[in-house]
Write an enzyme that holds these catalytic residues in place. Structure first.
Site, mmCIF file in Angstrom:
data_model
loop_
_atom_site.group_PDB
_atom_site.id
_atom_site.type_symbol
_atom_site.label_atom_id
_atom_site.label_comp_id
_atom_site.label_asym_id
_atom_site.label_seq_id
_atom_site.Cartn_x
_atom_site.Cartn_y
_atom_site.Cartn_z
ATOM 1 N N ASP A 1 33.705 -3.217 -8.405
ATOM 2 C CA ASP A 1 32.549 -2.792 -7.456
ATOM 3 C C ASP A 1 32.262 -1.329 -7.475
ATOM 4 O O ASP A 1 31.124 -0.957 -7.385
ATOM 5 C CB ASP A 1 33.378 -3.135 -6.165
ATOM 6 C CG ASP A 1 32.244 -3.748 -4.959
ATOM 7 O OD1 ASP A 1 31.313 -4.094 -5.415
ATOM 8 O OD2 ASP A 1 32.623 -3.309 -3.949
ATOM 9 N N GLU B 1 26.160 -0.892 -0.773
ATOM 10 C CA GLU B 1 27.372 -1.358 0.132
ATOM 11 C C GLU B 1 28.616 -0.509 0.228
ATOM 12 O O GLU B 1 29.269 -0.429 1.182
ATOM 13 C CB GLU B 1 27.699 -2.853 -0.500
ATOM 14 C CG GLU B 1 28.797 -3.365 0.225
ATOM 15 C CD GLU B 1 29.089 -5.033 0.027
ATOM 16 O OE1 GLU B 1 28.726 -5.416 -0.933
ATOM 17 O OE2 GLU B 1 29.633 -5.524 0.996
ATOM 18 N N ASP C 1 23.553 -4.148 -4.189
ATOM 19 C CA ASP C 1 24.850 -4.727 -3.855
ATOM 20 C C ASP C 1 25.551 -4.663 -5.246
ATOM 21 O O ASP C 1 25.101 -5.266 -6.220
ATOM 22 C CB ASP C 1 24.699 -5.970 -3.714
ATOM 23 C CG ASP C 1 26.277 -6.750 -3.062
ATOM 24 O OD1 ASP C 1 27.061 -6.228 -3.291
ATOM 25 O OD2 ASP C 1 26.224 -7.850 -2.243
ATOM 26 N N ILE D 1 28.594 -5.552 -6.537
ATOM 27 C CA ILE D 1 29.046 -6.910 -6.963
ATOM 28 C C ILE D 1 28.921 -7.784 -5.567
ATOM 29 O O ILE D 1 29.501 -7.668 -4.572
ATOM 30 C CB ILE D 1 30.538 -7.015 -7.022
ATOM 31 C CG1 ILE D 1 30.852 -6.217 -8.338
ATOM 32 C CG2 ILE D 1 30.977 -8.348 -7.379
ATOM 33 C CD1 ILE D 1 32.236 -6.498 -9.054
ATOM 34 N N ASP D 2 28.044 -8.521 -5.785
ATOM 35 C CA ASP D 2 27.679 -9.591 -4.668
ATOM 36 C C ASP D 2 28.591 -10.956 -4.918
ATOM 37 O O ASP D 2 28.435 -11.272 -5.958
ATOM 38 C CB ASP D 2 26.207 -9.759 -4.432
ATOM 39 C CG ASP D 2 25.760 -10.772 -3.438
ATOM 40 O OD1 ASP D 2 26.450 -10.943 -2.308
ATOM 41 O OD2 ASP D 2 25.162 -11.761 -3.630
ATOM 42 N N THR E 1 32.065 -11.208 -4.279
ATOM 43 C CA THR E 1 33.141 -10.654 -4.612
ATOM 44 C C THR E 1 34.505 -11.920 -4.526
ATOM 45 O O THR E 1 35.188 -12.020 -5.570
ATOM 46 C CB THR E 1 34.048 -9.730 -3.619
ATOM 47 O OG1 THR E 1 33.846 -10.198 -2.350
ATOM 48 C CG2 THR E 1 33.076 -8.442 -3.836
ATOM 49 N N ASP F 1 22.389 -8.002 0.213
ATOM 50 C CA ASP F 1 22.685 -9.438 -0.033
ATOM 51 C C ASP F 1 21.341 -10.277 -0.229
ATOM 52 O O ASP F 1 21.663 -11.414 -0.489
ATOM 53 C CB ASP F 1 23.469 -10.124 1.076
ATOM 54 C CG ASP F 1 24.770 -9.624 1.016
ATOM 55 O OD1 ASP F 1 25.322 -9.268 0.148
ATOM 56 O OD2 ASP F 1 25.421 -9.459 2.340
HETATM 57 P P1 AMP Z 1 27.965 -15.460 -0.539
HETATM 58 O O1 AMP Z 1 28.305 -15.307 -1.961
HETATM 59 O O2 AMP Z 1 26.705 -16.159 -0.756
HETATM 60 O O3 AMP Z 1 29.020 -16.113 0.143
HETATM 61 O O4 AMP Z 1 27.628 -14.306 0.067
HETATM 62 C C1 AMP Z 1 28.662 -13.105 0.061
HETATM 63 C C2 AMP Z 1 28.158 -12.197 1.055
HETATM 64 O O5 AMP Z 1 28.263 -12.606 2.313
HETATM 65 C C3 AMP Z 1 28.763 -10.743 1.157
HETATM 66 O O6 AMP Z 1 28.239 -9.866 0.276
HETATM 67 C C4 AMP Z 1 29.023 -10.594 2.680
HETATM 68 O O7 AMP Z 1 28.265 -9.188 2.864
HETATM 69 C C5 AMP Z 1 28.193 -11.712 3.327
HETATM 70 N N1 AMP Z 1 28.755 -12.054 4.666
HETATM 71 C C6 AMP Z 1 30.050 -11.566 5.012
HETATM 72 N N2 AMP Z 1 30.076 -12.356 6.208
HETATM 73 C C7 AMP Z 1 29.257 -12.916 6.370
HETATM 74 C C8 AMP Z 1 28.819 -14.001 7.695
HETATM 75 N N3 AMP Z 1 29.485 -14.017 8.683
HETATM 76 N N4 AMP Z 1 27.698 -14.330 7.432
HETATM 77 C C9 AMP Z 1 26.778 -14.360 6.342
HETATM 78 N N5 AMP Z 1 27.231 -13.411 5.346
HETATM 79 C C10 AMP Z 1 28.283 -12.868 5.412
HETATM 80 MG MG MG Z 2 27.007 -9.043 -1.235
#
Ligand code: AMP
Ligand code: MG
Length: 328
Positions: free
Chosen positions: A46, A69, A123, A125-126, A128, A271
């Site tokens: 990251d 981030e 981002d 690493i989106d 993680t 994101d």
């Molecule tokens: P995903 O891989 O689609 O589950 O999304 C990952 C991203 O969800 C991370 O980069 C976080 O920034 C974000 N995230 C963290 N908490 C929440 C939340 N409560 N609702 C929506 N997104 C979130």
């Molecule tokens: Mg992310």
């Protein structure tokens, strides 16, 4: 003029490729026997990804702020010395010799949080959690001008490269506003880019939906109620990261739902920005759950929006109506 002539796009593509190469190298070294709680690989990849990308942008566009981030505060702590050394080694493997202090400076080019007329969002690493499971993750980078996404690069190192590149993994999606969306194999940026188009599914009952693996990031129970309402019997496909935008953009899914899990959570711009332009330029539509356009002009968060709805365009109004029916 080809869209590849844009200097912003060229810099973003090459930076995302370098960052993805570090991420892949670190992810492939994740050992099955490793403690599940050990987040060191994602920490290293990251920060390294952010350092490499911020450095590349700053070199060519020194006046552009970057809303990213991470920042280097924790990385500078003595207990993280070994991580910093590992980052230095990964960066050196790309042929970039540098000090650990300089790496922290590059990372901190990304700690702008306020809105600016022209800025990047990153981002590094989106997804993680997907990265640690050796599944999907993404590197997402976008240029915002007056709150509009002008350039987007979305690297999905573990997604199939595409029809034209049999069995290759690594899809590098990109888009420039008004000029379409394309994909390249991550391992060959000189290949002929393929145009990316959303599906033509207009019959909701035939639609395929994707969503987050993590029920803490998107409400799975509400999405299953919405699917029922739309007459969709196929189970949703769950994958981490903005790879979901990639699969909708190229028609492998028709809908991506991100439904709020609690009041007051505001999505982070990094994101979404990269993925949103790729889907829109592929002919799809993106809004929040109330049907409002996402407002990227407010700094690091989508403060004026709730959740995110992504579709091939044809299904958008039906999906919004179904969400209303189930009380989202
Ligand atoms: P995903 O891989 O689609 O589950 O999304 C990952 C991203 O969800 C991370 O980069 C976080 O920034 C974000 N995230 C963290 N908490 C929440 C939340 N409560 N609702 C929506 N997104 C979130
Ligand atoms: Mg992310």
């Amino acid at each position: 003029m080809s869209i590849l002539d844009s200097q912003e796009l060229q810099v973003a593509l090459e930076a995302a490729r370098q960052a993805s190469s570090i991420c892949r190298s670190v992810q492939s070294a994740i050992d099955e026997a490793m403690e599940k709680q050990d987040r060191s690989p994602v920490t290293v990849a990251d920060y390294a990804s952010q350092a490499i990308i911020c450095k590349a942008i700053r070199e060519v566009f020194p006046d552009d702020p970057i809303i990213a981030e991470e920042d280097s505060k924790d990385l500078r702590l003595p207990e993280n010395q070994q991580h910093l050394e590992r980052i230095q080694a990964e960066v050196a493997a790309l042929g970039i010799a540098t000090s650990s202090d300089e790496i922290c400076q590059w990372i901190d080019y990304g700690n702008q949080q306020e809105a600016a007329p022209r800025c990047w969002t990153l981002d590094p690493i989106d997804g993680t959690k997907g990265f640690l499971r050796k599944e999907q993750f993404a590197v997402s980078l976008a240029l915002l001008v007056n709150g509009q996404i002008e350039v987007a690069v979305l690297s999905c190192p573990n997604l199939a490269a595409g029809d034209a590149w049999d069995h290759q993994r690594g899809a590098l999606f990109y888009a420039v506003k008004g000029q379409g969306a394309f994909v390249l194999p991550l391992d060959d940026l000189d290949a002929q880019p393929q145009t990316v188009r959303v599906s033509g599914t207009g019959n909701a009952s035939m639609a395929r939906m994707c969503e987050s693996v993590e029920s803490g990031h998107s409400d799975h129970s509400l999405s299953s109620q919405a699917l029922e309402h739309l007459g969709i019997t196929a189970d949703p496909v769950r994958l981490d990261s903005q790879a979901k935008y990639g699969v909708v953009a190229r028609g492998e899914a028709d809908i991506y739902l991100r439904l709020p899990t609690r009041p007051g959570y505001h999505e982070k711009i990094w994101d979404h920005a990269g993925g949103v332009l790729v889907v829109e330029e592929a002919g799809g539509r993106v809004s929040d759950v109330d049907g409002k356009p996402l407002d990227f002009s407010l700094g690091s968060r989508l403060d004026e929006n709730r959740g995110v709805v992504v579709t091939n365009g044809l299904l958008h109004d039906q999906v919004l109506a179904a969400l209303k029916e189930v009380g989202v």
